[in-house]
Write a protein that holds these residues in place. Structure first.
Motif, PDB file in Angstrom:
ATOM      1  N   THR A  64       0.839  -1.207   0.000  1.00 24.90           N
ATOM      2  CA  THR A  64       0.000   0.000   0.000  1.00 24.90           C
ATOM      3  C   THR A  64       0.869   1.251   0.000  1.00 24.90           C
ATOM      4  OG1 THR A  64      -1.701  -1.193   1.219  1.00 24.90           O
ATOM      5  CG2 THR A  64      -1.864   1.194   1.196  1.00 24.90           C
ATOM      6  N   ASN A  91       2.391   1.664  -3.466  1.00 24.72           N
ATOM      7  CA  ASN A  91       1.390   2.156  -4.423  1.00 24.72           C
ATOM      8  C   ASN A  91       1.129   3.645  -4.210  1.00 24.72           C
ATOM      9  OD1 ASN A  91       1.115  -0.364  -5.580  1.00 24.72           O
ATOM     10  ND2 ASN A  91      -0.637  -0.929  -4.309  1.00 24.72           N
ATOM     11  N   GLU A  92       1.031   4.040  -2.959  1.00 22.43           N
ATOM     12  CA  GLU A  92       0.799   5.462  -2.685  1.00 22.43           C
ATOM     13  C   GLU A  92       2.002   6.298  -3.111  1.00 22.43           C
ATOM     14  OE1 GLU A  92      -0.564   8.562   0.832  1.00 22.43           O
ATOM     15  OE2 GLU A  92      -0.511   6.416   1.285  1.00 22.43           O
ATOM     16  N   ARG A 111     -10.515   8.642  -3.139  1.00 17.90           N
ATOM     17  CA  ARG A 111     -11.813   7.993  -3.285  1.00 17.90           C
ATOM     18  C   ARG A 111     -11.659   6.465  -3.327  1.00 17.90           C
ATOM     19  NH1 ARG A 111     -13.184  11.065  -6.990  1.00 17.90           N
ATOM     20  NH2 ARG A 111     -12.343   9.851  -8.714  1.00 17.90           N
ATOM     21  N   ASP A 112     -10.646   5.989  -4.033  1.00 17.89           N
ATOM     22  CA  ASP A 112     -10.444   4.542  -4.183  1.00 17.89           C
ATOM     23  C   ASP A 112      -9.924   3.878  -2.913  1.00 17.89           C
ATOM     24  OD1 ASP A 112     -11.270   4.816  -6.789  1.00 17.89           O
ATOM     25  OD2 ASP A 112      -9.241   4.732  -7.639  1.00 17.89           O
ATOM     26  N   HIS A 113      -9.319   4.653  -2.029  1.00 10.55           N
ATOM     27  CA  HIS A 113      -8.708   4.065  -0.834  1.00 10.55           C
ATOM     28  C   HIS A 113      -9.323   4.571   0.468  1.00 10.55           C
ATOM     29  CE1 HIS A 113      -5.801   3.201  -3.978  1.00 10.55           C
ATOM     30  NE2 HIS A 113      -5.495   2.154  -3.243  1.00 10.55           N
ATOM     31  N   ARG A 114     -10.534   5.005   0.395  1.00 11.12           N
ATOM     32  CA  ARG A 114     -11.182   5.432   1.638  1.00 11.12           C
ATOM     33  C   ARG A 114     -11.526   4.185   2.448  1.00 11.12           C
ATOM     34  NH1 ARG A 114     -15.483   6.493  -2.171  1.00 11.12           N
ATOM     35  NH2 ARG A 114     -17.070   4.915  -1.848  1.00 11.12           N
ATOM     36  N   HIS A 115     -11.487   4.346   3.715  1.00 11.08           N
ATOM     37  CA  HIS A 115     -11.816   3.248   4.613  1.00 11.08           C
ATOM     38  C   HIS A 115     -13.170   3.546   5.228  1.00 11.08           C
ATOM     39  CE1 HIS A 115      -7.838   1.545   4.263  1.00 11.08           C
ATOM     40  NE2 HIS A 115      -7.324   2.755   4.445  1.00 11.08           N
ATOM     41  N   SER A 174      -7.647  13.086  -6.002  1.00 10.81           N
ATOM     42  CA  SER A 174      -9.030  12.792  -5.631  1.00 10.81           C
ATOM     43  C   SER A 174      -9.377  11.335  -5.899  1.00 10.81           C
ATOM     44  CB  SER A 174      -9.997  13.697  -6.394  1.00 10.81           C
ATOM     45  OG  SER A 174      -9.760  15.033  -6.086  1.00 10.81           O
ATOM     46  N   SER A 175      -8.922  10.828  -7.025  1.00 10.68           N
ATOM     47  CA  SER A 175      -9.187   9.435  -7.386  1.00 10.68           C
ATOM     48  C   SER A 175      -8.550   8.482  -6.380  1.00 10.68           C
ATOM     49  CB  SER A 175      -8.658   9.161  -8.789  1.00 10.68           C
ATOM     50  OG  SER A 175      -8.794   7.806  -9.113  1.00 10.68           O
ATOM     51  N   TRP A 176      -7.293   8.757  -6.008  1.00  9.71           N
ATOM     52  CA  TRP A 176      -6.605   7.916  -5.020  1.00  9.71           C
ATOM     53  C   TRP A 176      -7.351   7.938  -3.695  1.00  9.71           C
ATOM     54  CZ3 TRP A 176      -3.101   4.232  -4.421  1.00  9.71           C
ATOM     55  CH2 TRP A 176      -2.605   3.986  -3.148  1.00  9.71           C
TER      56      TRP A 176
END
Length: 150
Positions: free
Chosen positions: A57, A60-61, A137-141, A133-135
């Motif tokens: 993770t 990737n970040e 949104r895709d990785h919100r917990h 924003s996409s990152w």
């Protein structure tokens, strides 16, 4: 050539609009530099964490942060070029009005180049914002609400 006070006033009037544009460009540069600083700070935190333990993770970040920093660097470069073009427009306005040189085409060309640079800068900034924003949104917990048992 003898320059009259009215001529200087006219030159200053012509230079006012580019000066306002230059102010906006400087504000844009401040925003871009702050975004880059946040990206660098977050990258350092993740790199320090990776030194302790491997984590996909975090890697990737970091990849996303590197892409974002690349876009912000391009945006900063184009904003700086815009500022340079605007400063040249202002200088050419004064040179053209105080000498016998005809610089109208150069002034127009520099202004158009500055506007295109600013458009490019905003385009790179917008792309960077979309990636961030996409990152997010895709990785919100999704967190469960806390319940008190007391």
């Amino acid at each position: 050539m003898n320059i009259q006070l009215g001529d200087i006033g006219h030159i200053i009037q012509l230079a006012i609009a580019p000066v306002f544009l230059l102010t906006g460009v400087c504000t844009n540069l401040t925003v871009l530099i702050n975004r880059l600083a946040r990206i660098i700070d977050r990258s350092r935190v993740l790199e320090d964490r990776l030194d302790v333990a491997y984590n996909d993770t975090y890697l990737n970040e970091l990849d996303v942060l590197y892409r974002r920093s690349h876009l912000i660097n391009w945006s900063i470069t184009l904003s700086t070029a815009t500022g340079l073009f605007v400063c040249l427009v202002i200088a050419l306005l004064f040179i053209g009005d105080t000498t016998n040189f005809t610089l109208d085409k150069y002034i127009a060309g520099m202004f158009v180049a500055g506007v295109f640079s600013l458009i490019g800068s905003f385009g790179f900034l917008l792309r960077e914002i979309f990636i961030a924003s996409s990152w997010m949104r895709d990785h919100r917990h999704i967190r469960q609400p806390r319940t008190d048992n007391g």
